[in-house]
Design a protein around this motif. Sequence first.
Motif, mmCIF file in Angstrom:
data_model
loop_
_atom_site.group_PDB
_atom_site.id
_atom_site.type_symbol
_atom_site.label_atom_id
_atom_site.label_comp_id
_atom_site.label_asym_id
_atom_site.label_seq_id
_atom_site.Cartn_x
_atom_site.Cartn_y
_atom_site.Cartn_z
ATOM 1 N N THR A 57 -7.860 95.309 107.299
ATOM 2 C CA THR A 57 -6.706 95.357 106.416
ATOM 3 C C THR A 57 -7.106 94.869 105.042
ATOM 4 N N THR A 116 -6.570 92.514 101.968
ATOM 5 C CA THR A 116 -5.972 91.216 101.681
ATOM 6 C C THR A 116 -6.285 90.840 100.250
ATOM 7 N N ARG A 159 -2.216 97.850 108.769
ATOM 8 C CA ARG A 159 -2.138 96.685 109.661
ATOM 9 C C ARG A 159 -3.100 96.837 110.831
ATOM 10 N N THR A 160 -3.256 98.049 111.336
ATOM 11 C CA THR A 160 -4.098 98.288 112.496
ATOM 12 C C THR A 160 -5.508 98.735 112.152
ATOM 13 N N GLY A 163 1.996 101.552 106.213
ATOM 14 C CA GLY A 163 1.931 100.128 106.516
ATOM 15 C C GLY A 163 1.298 99.870 107.876
ATOM 16 N N TRP A 164 1.667 100.673 108.865
ATOM 17 C CA TRP A 164 1.074 100.541 110.201
ATOM 18 C C TRP A 164 -0.423 100.842 110.171
#
Length: 268
Positions: free
Chosen positions: A3, A5, A261-262, A257-258
């Motif tokens: 992801t 950050t 995140r994954t 977004g998914w």
Amino acid sequence: MTTLTTSRETEAGMRLNLRAVAAIYRFEMARTWRTPLQSIVSPVLSTALYFIVFGGAIGSRMQSIEGVPYGAFIVPGLIMMSLLTQSIANASFAIYFPKFTGTIYELLSAPVAWWEAVIGYVGAAASKSMLLGLIILLTATFFVPLRIEHPAMMLLFLVLTATTFSLFGFIIGIWADGFEKLQVIPLLIVTPLAFLGGSFYSISMLPPFWQKVTLFNPVVYLISGFRWSFYGLADVSLGVSLGMTLFFLALCIAVIGWIFRTGYRLKN
């Protein structure tokens, strides 16, 4: 790392990193100006041919639709069709190319939040598509008589459609694991839906059964709302058109977004 950050996000919440967004946006926009024939001239010329053939040659022999000359009636549909295909193409290639070259790892490890990267890529893709849409609209005025009864609503649909399908193209670019897959959904799904979604006709001209079937085509709502902004004519209500567009926009944001995140296919 799967992801994106950023220390900014940790220290300052969701404050937008304008420098990162601007860097991605400028890089993607610069690619357009390096290839103007492919990025701008080619799609505008292709759409202009529709105006010449359907608006000039064929349109003059066809009856008007609800008081609007046929050549003028198809302009919103042609602009919308070009907007859909170009938005998807711009955004899908923009994110796929870093995956193909391996530079996606630099983005994943950079102090940039995933939503900041999406804003940069999708913002550039949507900007290019809207620019094309406006150029095509200007080009159409040389071939057919046009009027825009609701310019603010026209711009709203232009922005929403370009943004939504740029997000959709971004998803395709992440999903694709080869250049041929970048073309599968636009060619085999989106383009047929655009042709069958009322680009060249009003769905009220169809038999009752096919009118109901056509309502399952999401592109119908985009074209209907966009055409309403020109002539006040719509196959479905304006509220439903806006609602469906916003729903698809929210769905694309949720899927992206998914993905971040994954880490789905971000490093493959």
